[in-house]
Design a protein around this motif. Structure first.
Motif, PDB file in Angstrom:
ATOM      1  N   PHE A 220       0.859  -1.177   0.000  1.00 57.87           N
ATOM      2  CA  PHE A 220       0.000   0.000   0.000  1.00 57.87           C
ATOM      3  C   PHE A 220       0.901   1.236   0.000  1.00 57.87           C
ATOM      4  CE2 PHE A 220      -2.803   3.002   2.380  1.00 57.87           C
ATOM      5  CZ  PHE A 220      -3.858   3.009   1.484  1.00 57.87           C
ATOM      6  N   TRP A 221       0.850   2.021  -1.075  1.00 57.18           N
ATOM      7  CA  TRP A 221       1.746   3.148  -1.297  1.00 57.18           C
ATOM      8  C   TRP A 221       0.972   4.459  -1.338  1.00 57.18           C
ATOM      9  CZ3 TRP A 221       6.952   2.180  -1.675  1.00 57.18           C
ATOM     10  CH2 TRP A 221       7.335   0.863  -1.942  1.00 57.18           C
ATOM     11  N   GLN A 222       1.518   5.500  -0.737  1.00 59.02           N
ATOM     12  CA  GLN A 222       0.930   6.834  -0.829  1.00 59.02           C
ATOM     13  C   GLN A 222       1.823   7.710  -1.698  1.00 59.02           C
ATOM     14  OE1 GLN A 222       0.715   9.272   2.731  1.00 59.02           O
ATOM     15  NE2 GLN A 222      -0.718  10.682   1.762  1.00 59.02           N
ATOM     16  N   LEU A 223       1.210   8.399  -2.648  1.00 61.12           N
ATOM     17  CA  LEU A 223       1.929   9.369  -3.463  1.00 61.12           C
ATOM     18  C   LEU A 223       2.225  10.586  -2.592  1.00 61.12           C
ATOM     19  CD1 LEU A 223       2.981  10.293  -6.252  1.00 61.12           C
ATOM     20  CD2 LEU A 223       0.681  11.164  -6.708  1.00 61.12           C
ATOM     21  N   THR A 224       3.500  10.902  -2.399  1.00 55.51           N
ATOM     22  CA  THR A 224       3.882  11.986  -1.490  1.00 55.51           C
ATOM     23  C   THR A 224       4.382  13.234  -2.206  1.00 55.51           C
ATOM     24  OG1 THR A 224       6.106  11.069  -1.254  1.00 55.51           O
ATOM     25  CG2 THR A 224       4.455  10.419   0.397  1.00 55.51           C
ATOM     26  N   GLN A 225       4.925  13.061  -3.418  1.00 51.57           N
ATOM     27  CA  GLN A 225       5.488  14.213  -4.124  1.00 51.57           C
ATOM     28  C   GLN A 225       5.563  13.913  -5.608  1.00 51.57           C
ATOM     29  OE1 GLN A 225       9.212  15.774  -2.540  1.00 51.57           O
ATOM     30  NE2 GLN A 225       9.958  16.135  -4.615  1.00 51.57           N
TER      31      GLN A 225
ATOM     32  N   MET B 257      -5.574   2.213  -7.906  1.00 51.76           N
ATOM     33  CA  MET B 257      -5.259   3.611  -7.640  1.00 51.76           C
ATOM     34  C   MET B 257      -6.500   4.252  -7.039  1.00 51.76           C
ATOM     35  SD  MET B 257      -3.322   4.694 -11.117  1.00 51.76           S
ATOM     36  CE  MET B 257      -1.935   3.757 -11.715  1.00 51.76           C
ATOM     37  N   GLU B 258      -6.316   4.883  -5.882  1.00 53.78           N
ATOM     38  CA  GLU B 258      -7.454   5.504  -5.198  1.00 53.78           C
ATOM     39  C   GLU B 258      -7.100   6.912  -4.765  1.00 53.78           C
ATOM     40  OE1 GLU B 258     -10.154   2.480  -2.809  1.00 53.78           O
ATOM     41  OE2 GLU B 258      -8.133   2.631  -1.971  1.00 53.78           O
ATOM     42  N   GLU B 259      -8.108   7.773  -4.811  1.00 55.57           N
ATOM     43  CA  GLU B 259      -7.981   9.098  -4.239  1.00 55.57           C
ATOM     44  C   GLU B 259      -9.129   9.280  -3.267  1.00 55.57           C
ATOM     45  OE1 GLU B 259      -7.408  13.747  -5.469  1.00 55.57           O
ATOM     46  OE2 GLU B 259      -8.279  12.405  -6.941  1.00 55.57           O
ATOM     47  N   LEU B 260      -8.790   9.635  -2.027  1.00 54.70           N
ATOM     48  CA  LEU B 260      -9.811   9.915  -1.029  1.00 54.70           C
ATOM     49  C   LEU B 260     -10.387  11.287  -1.332  1.00 54.70           C
ATOM     50  CD1 LEU B 260     -11.326   9.204   1.562  1.00 54.70           C
ATOM     51  CD2 LEU B 260      -9.420  10.188   2.841  1.00 54.70           C
ATOM     52  N   LEU B 261     -11.658  11.333  -1.694  1.00 52.19           N
ATOM     53  CA  LEU B 261     -12.299  12.578  -2.095  1.00 52.19           C
ATOM     54  C   LEU B 261     -12.899  13.319  -0.910  1.00 52.19           C
ATOM     55  CD1 LEU B 261     -14.048  11.232  -5.296  1.00 52.19           C
ATOM     56  CD2 LEU B 261     -11.893  12.492  -5.142  1.00 52.19           C
TER      57      LEU B 261
ATOM     58  N   HIS C  82      -4.725  12.648 -12.976  1.00 50.31           N
ATOM     59  CA  HIS C  82      -4.405  13.094 -11.615  1.00 50.31           C
ATOM     60  C   HIS C  82      -3.667  12.023 -10.813  1.00 50.31           C
ATOM     61  CE1 HIS C  82      -8.369  11.279 -10.963  1.00 50.31           C
ATOM     62  NE2 HIS C  82      -7.985  11.085  -9.731  1.00 50.31           N
ATOM     63  N   TYR C  83      -3.552  10.816 -11.350  1.00 52.05           N
ATOM     64  CA  TYR C  83      -2.717   9.780 -10.739  1.00 52.05           C
ATOM     65  C   TYR C  83      -1.282   9.831 -11.295  1.00 52.05           C
ATOM     66  CZ  TYR C  83      -6.980   7.766  -8.847  1.00 52.05           C
ATOM     67  OH  TYR C  83      -8.147   7.566  -8.162  1.00 52.05           O
ATOM     68  N   GLY C  84      -1.009  10.792 -12.186  1.00 48.53           N
ATOM     69  CA  GLY C  84       0.327  10.962 -12.738  1.00 48.53           C
ATOM     70  C   GLY C  84       0.539  10.291 -14.077  1.00 48.53           C
ATOM     71  N   LEU C  85      -0.502   9.731 -14.659  1.00 48.35           N
ATOM     72  CA  LEU C  85      -0.373   8.998 -15.915  1.00 48.35           C
ATOM     73  C   LEU C  85      -0.821   9.847 -17.098  1.00 48.35           C
ATOM     74  CD1 LEU C  85      -1.700   5.555 -14.687  1.00 48.35           C
ATOM     75  CD2 LEU C  85       0.655   6.362 -14.794  1.00 48.35           C
ATOM     76  N   ASP C  86      -0.172   9.642 -18.241  1.00 47.92           N
ATOM     77  CA  ASP C  86      -0.477  10.388 -19.459  1.00 47.92           C
ATOM     78  C   ASP C  86      -1.092   9.521 -20.542  1.00 47.92           C
ATOM     79  OD1 ASP C  86       0.713  12.809 -18.453  1.00 47.92           O
ATOM     80  OD2 ASP C  86       2.658  11.867 -18.792  1.00 47.92           O
ATOM     81  N   GLN C  87      -1.135   8.219 -20.306  1.00 43.73           N
ATOM     82  CA  GLN C  87      -1.679   7.275 -21.280  1.00 43.73           C
ATOM     83  C   GLN C  87      -2.458   6.196 -20.541  1.00 43.73           C
ATOM     84  OE1 GLN C  87       1.646   5.707 -23.523  1.00 43.73           O
ATOM     85  NE2 GLN C  87       2.678   7.690 -23.451  1.00 43.73           N
TER      86      GLN C  87
END
Length: 139
Positions: free
Chosen positions: A24-29, A57-61, A105-110
């Motif tokens: 379980f990883w959190q995007l920090t920067q 991939m999850e974002e807590l809204l 918004h998860y950092g992906l372009d494709q």
């Protein structure tokens, strides 16, 4: 008794070959490679969960509300390919992602993208696209 023993022996136990990637990883920067600009992402609460051949991939809204994308992935050396994204909508029906804006918004372009693994350690990981370097911490 014999049937129970046979049943236990015929079960396949699938183990992951993901090594330190599992977890379980959190995007920090994020660092924008074109201009060197960094952005602290900890308050955005974006998480990547890796298990078996799935990447969630999850974002807590807001309180108990998540935006969730499920990806298949392959890891080969220092490359991580993510593909076949699906929006996880448990309350209605899952849907295949056709618009890259859904995953940007998860950092992906494709929708089918290969990232470079800059480093992968026990509790730290950095991934890179052509546009971003993303830093994660593991829980």
């Amino acid at each position: 008794m014999m049937l129970a023993a046979h049943s236990m022996l015929s079960c396949d136990i699938h183990t992951s070959d993901n090594g330190q990637m599992d977890g379980f990883w959190q995007l920090t920067q994020t660092d924008t490679l074109s201009n060197g600009r960094s952005e602290d992402m900890r308050d955005r609460k974006i998480f990547w969960s890796v298990q078996s051949n799935l990447l969630k991939m999850e974002e807590l809204l807001e309180r108990d509300a998540y935006h969730t994308i499920l990806y298949r992935f392959e890891q080969h050396g220092d490359l991580l390919r993510v593909y076949d994204p699906i929006v996880d909508r448990r309350d209605i029906s899952d849907s295949i992602v056709h618009d890259v804006q859904t995953v940007r918004h998860y950092g992906l372009d494709q929708l089918d993208q290969t990232l470079r693994i800059v480093y992968l350690e026990d509790t730290k990981m950095a991934l890179e696209t052509e546009r971003l370097r993303m830093y994660f911490r593991k829980y």
